[in-house]
Design a protein around this motif. Structure first.
Motif, PDB file in Angstrom:
ATOM      1  N   GLU A  89       0.827  -1.203   0.000  1.00 25.96           N
ATOM      2  CA  GLU A  89       0.000   0.000   0.000  1.00 25.96           C
ATOM      3  C   GLU A  89       0.867   1.262   0.000  1.00 25.96           C
ATOM      4  O   GLU A  89       0.541   2.242  -0.669  1.00 25.96           O
ATOM      5  N   ARG A  90       1.975   1.221   0.752  1.00 25.82           N
ATOM      6  CA  ARG A  90       2.845   2.390   0.771  1.00 25.82           C
ATOM      7  C   ARG A  90       3.498   2.618  -0.584  1.00 25.82           C
ATOM      8  O   ARG A  90       3.614   3.756  -1.048  1.00 25.82           O
ATOM      9  N   ALA A  91       3.923   1.526  -1.232  1.00 28.02           N
ATOM     10  CA  ALA A  91       4.531   1.672  -2.555  1.00 28.02           C
ATOM     11  C   ALA A  91       3.528   2.253  -3.544  1.00 28.02           C
ATOM     12  O   ALA A  91       3.871   3.129  -4.348  1.00 28.02           O
ATOM     13  N   ALA A  92       2.274   1.785  -3.472  1.00 25.89           N
ATOM     14  CA  ALA A  92       1.257   2.296  -4.390  1.00 25.89           C
ATOM     15  C   ALA A  92       0.950   3.761  -4.110  1.00 25.89           C
ATOM     16  O   ALA A  92       0.839   4.580  -5.037  1.00 25.89           O
ATOM     17  N   SER A  93       0.811   4.115  -2.826  1.00 27.80           N
ATOM     18  CA  SER A  93       0.501   5.506  -2.489  1.00 27.80           C
ATOM     19  C   SER A  93       1.674   6.428  -2.820  1.00 27.80           C
ATOM     20  O   SER A  93       1.476   7.551  -3.299  1.00 27.80           O
ATOM     21  N   ALA A  94       2.918   5.946  -2.575  1.00 32.07           N
ATOM     22  CA  ALA A  94       4.081   6.768  -2.914  1.00 32.07           C
ATOM     23  C   ALA A  94       4.185   6.974  -4.415  1.00 32.07           C
ATOM     24  O   ALA A  94       4.541   8.061  -4.881  1.00 32.07           O
ATOM     25  N   ALA A  95       3.867   5.923  -5.176  1.00 37.05           N
ATOM     26  CA  ALA A  95       3.899   6.060  -6.634  1.00 37.05           C
ATOM     27  C   ALA A  95       2.901   7.107  -7.102  1.00 37.05           C
ATOM     28  O   ALA A  95       3.208   7.958  -7.952  1.00 37.05           O
ATOM     29  N   GLY A  96       1.687   7.063  -6.529  1.00 36.48           N
ATOM     30  CA  GLY A  96       0.690   8.054  -6.914  1.00 36.48           C
ATOM     31  C   GLY A  96       1.086   9.465  -6.517  1.00 36.48           C
ATOM     32  O   GLY A  96       0.921  10.414  -7.294  1.00 36.48           O
ATOM     33  N   ALA A  97       1.644   9.611  -5.291  1.00 39.42           N
ATOM     34  CA  ALA A  97       2.032  10.940  -4.824  1.00 39.42           C
ATOM     35  C   ALA A  97       3.174  11.516  -5.654  1.00 39.42           C
ATOM     36  O   ALA A  97       3.148  12.690  -6.048  1.00 39.42           O
ATOM     37  N   LEU A  98       4.186  10.694  -5.934  1.00 40.28           N
ATOM     38  CA  LEU A  98       5.319  11.191  -6.700  1.00 40.28           C
ATOM     39  C   LEU A  98       4.960  11.445  -8.158  1.00 40.28           C
ATOM     40  O   LEU A  98       5.477  12.360  -8.790  1.00 40.28           O
ATOM     41  N   SER A  99       4.048  10.635  -8.690  1.00 37.89           N
ATOM     42  CA  SER A  99       3.580  10.888 -10.047  1.00 37.89           C
ATOM     43  C   SER A  99       2.835  12.223 -10.118  1.00 37.89           C
ATOM     44  O   SER A  99       3.036  13.011 -11.048  1.00 37.89           O
ATOM     45  N   ALA A 100       1.992  12.477  -9.124  1.00 35.75           N
ATOM     46  CA  ALA A 100       1.291  13.761  -9.084  1.00 35.75           C
ATOM     47  C   ALA A 100       2.274  14.912  -8.898  1.00 35.75           C
ATOM     48  O   ALA A 100       2.108  15.989  -9.489  1.00 35.75           O
ATOM     49  N   GLN A 101       3.318  14.686  -8.092  1.00 30.16           N
ATOM     50  CA  GLN A 101       4.335  15.713  -7.903  1.00 30.16           C
ATOM     51  C   GLN A 101       5.048  16.032  -9.209  1.00 30.16           C
ATOM     52  O   GLN A 101       5.291  17.208  -9.519  1.00 30.16           O
ATOM     53  N   GLU A 102       5.388  15.001  -9.980  1.00 29.01           N
ATOM     54  CA  GLU A 102       6.066  15.243 -11.255  1.00 29.01           C
ATOM     55  C   GLU A 102       5.161  15.983 -12.231  1.00 29.01           C
ATOM     56  O   GLU A 102       5.618  16.867 -12.969  1.00 29.01           O
ATOM     57  N   ARG A 137      16.443  28.659 -15.121  1.00 28.55           N
ATOM     58  CA  ARG A 137      17.144  27.642 -14.332  1.00 28.55           C
ATOM     59  C   ARG A 137      16.166  26.881 -13.433  1.00 28.55           C
ATOM     60  O   ARG A 137      16.227  25.656 -13.323  1.00 28.55           O
ATOM     61  N   ILE A 138      15.249  27.615 -12.809  1.00 30.26           N
ATOM     62  CA  ILE A 138      14.257  26.958 -11.955  1.00 30.26           C
ATOM     63  C   ILE A 138      13.378  26.032 -12.782  1.00 30.26           C
ATOM     64  O   ILE A 138      13.049  24.909 -12.364  1.00 30.26           O
ATOM     65  N   ALA A 139      12.986  26.483 -13.960  1.00 32.23           N
ATOM     66  CA  ALA A 139      12.142  25.649 -14.819  1.00 32.23           C
ATOM     67  C   ALA A 139      12.867  24.378 -15.237  1.00 32.23           C
ATOM     68  O   ALA A 139      12.277  23.293 -15.295  1.00 32.23           O
ATOM     69  N   ARG A 140      14.173  24.490 -15.526  1.00 28.32           N
ATOM     70  CA  ARG A 140      14.939  23.298 -15.902  1.00 28.32           C
ATOM     71  C   ARG A 140      15.050  22.322 -14.742  1.00 28.32           C
ATOM     72  O   ARG A 140      15.000  21.105 -14.940  1.00 28.32           O
ATOM     73  N   ARG A 141      15.186  22.834 -13.526  1.00 25.67           N
ATOM     74  CA  ARG A 141      15.289  21.947 -12.374  1.00 25.67           C
ATOM     75  C   ARG A 141      13.943  21.302 -12.058  1.00 25.67           C
ATOM     76  O   ARG A 141      13.892  20.161 -11.595  1.00 25.67           O
ATOM     77  N   LEU A 142      12.858  22.033 -12.292  1.00 22.38           N
ATOM     78  CA  LEU A 142      11.553  21.448 -12.048  1.00 22.38           C
ATOM     79  C   LEU A 142      11.243  20.334 -13.040  1.00 22.38           C
ATOM     80  O   LEU A 142      10.712  19.281 -12.670  1.00 22.38           O
ATOM     81  N   ARG A 143      11.561  20.530 -14.274  1.00 25.15           N
ATOM     82  CA  ARG A 143      11.317  19.517 -15.303  1.00 25.15           C
ATOM     83  C   ARG A 143      12.448  19.564 -16.304  1.00 25.15           C
ATOM     84  O   ARG A 143      12.467  20.431 -17.187  1.00 25.15           O
ATOM     85  N   PRO A 144      13.421  18.670 -16.191  1.00 25.53           N
ATOM     86  CA  PRO A 144      14.580  18.728 -17.094  1.00 25.53           C
ATOM     87  C   PRO A 144      14.199  18.363 -18.517  1.00 25.53           C
ATOM     88  O   PRO A 144      14.020  17.182 -18.846  1.00 25.53           O
ATOM     89  N   GLY A 145      14.089  19.373 -19.375  1.00 29.20           N
ATOM     90  CA  GLY A 145      13.753  19.092 -20.760  1.00 29.20           C
ATOM     91  C   GLY A 145      14.812  18.288 -21.478  1.00 29.20           C
ATOM     92  O   GLY A 145      14.513  17.495 -22.381  1.00 29.20           O
TER      93      GLY A 145
END
Length: 337
Positions: free
Chosen positions: A106-119, A175-183
């Motif tokens: 359950e923790r792995a599933a919830s962490a996956a969902g949280a980190l996916s939403a974060q990305e 620079r901030i935009a690149r760190r948030l999402r490295p194109g």
């Protein structure tokens, strides 16, 4: 045999033997003779000793279970209590292990969902910074240039300073935009993204030497993103907390796996300070792809100690695993990260 029946049978045997002896050769006189006192005391001592041994052996697995429960950490999955002891104890330990299996899943599933939403949120914010704020500052910069070309001589210096401040703000936004999402990760791949990351930290006062091997096994997008984020967080920790002036970034094949290593020459991790949010975040990401994250005291190429090693061993699989193992080794004294 259950613990109840072990104790019951032992006590029953002791009482039956005592009754048989009292009805047979052993008698109790009035007054009591010294020999009779010795027989009674010896029997009582034997009964108590055997009871103590049975209870000690029967309850030992509960003590091990308590220690396992105190040491459990869902960020370091895989550790289970040994199933042993009487029926009741073995059943309790089995239930506890099954509960850990469910909690880790359950923790792995919830962490996956949280980190996916974060990305996704990082991607959205980076796009808005680049498209909205970046374009606005670019327009302001162009307008300032036009005004400066027509302005009196005594105002041009101040307008030039405003241009430089706007240009610096625009560079910081990018620079901030690149760190948030490295194109560069999406466009050129993991090796180029890590090389760009090392160059970025080098320009901010930390000398980062990189050894990024070509010919890596095929990696999923999730694995590449986790490898990049772990390297980014590790270098950020090094720059902020370690007091290091040099760091090393390695990425190389390791059999069927891929190994990422970030090593610095700083003060290391404090063994008593605990792990900070940075390392716990790296462990959360490692769980998503079934990777093994190891944090240990560092050693340079000559073998001398110092600094911190952060090592991530990720499998080159077609799909991310559902479970992970993250371990930690003894660390050198220093501050928490």
């Amino acid at each position: 045999m259950s613990l109840f029946w072990r104790i019951f049978v032992l006590d029953a045997v002791g009482l039956i033997v005592a009754a048989a002896l009292l009805l047979g050769p052993v008698t109790v006189s009035t007054p009591i003779l010294p020999g009779e006192v010795l027989v009674v005391l010896a029997g009582l001592a034997a009964l108590l000793t055997v009871n103590a041994v049975v209870l000690r052996v029967g309850l030992a697995p509960l003590g091990r279970l308590g220690r396992a429960m105190a040491d459990v950490d869902l960020l370091r999955p895989g550790a289970r209590a040994v199933v042993a002891g009487p029926v009741e104890t073995a059943g309790l330990i089995t239930t506890y292990n099954a509960m850990l299996d469910r909690l880790e899943a359950e923790r792995a599933a919830s962490a996956a969902g949280a980190l996916s939403a974060q990305e996704r949120e990082r991607h959205r914010v980076a796009r808005e910074l680049h498209d909205e704020v970046g374009q606005t500052l670019t327009a302001v910069l162009l307008q300032l240039k036009r005004v400066a070309d027509r302005a009196p001589e005594d105002l041009r210096e101040e307008l030039g300073q405003a241009q430089e401040a706007t240009r610096a703000g625009l560079d910081e936004i990018r620079r901030i935009a690149r760190r948030l999402r490295p194109g560069v990760l999406d466009e050129l791949g993991l090796v180029s993204a890590l090389r760009s990351l090392a160059a970025e930290f080098t320009t901010h006062g930390l000398t980062v030497r990189h050894d990024l091997r070509a010919g890596l096994p095929a990696l999923t997008e999730e694995t590449e993103l986790v490898l990049y984020r772990v390297a980014q967080e590790a270098l950020t920790n090094t720059a902020r907390h370690s007091g290091a002036d040099r760091a090393e970034l390695r990425l190389r094949p390791a059999g069927d796996d891929v190994e990422l290593l970030v090593r610095d020459n700083g003060t290391g991790l404090g063994a008593q300070a605990g792990e900070g949010a940075g390392i716990r975040g790296m462990r959360e990401r490692a769980l998503l792809i079934g990777a093994v994250l190891t944090v240990s005291s560092g050693a340079d190429d000559s073998g001398s100690g110092g600094g911190t090693d952060i090592r991530l061993l990720a499998k080159a699989a077609a799909a991310p695993a559902t479970a992970a193992a993250a371990t930690v080794a003894p660390a050198s004294p220093g501050g928490a990260r």
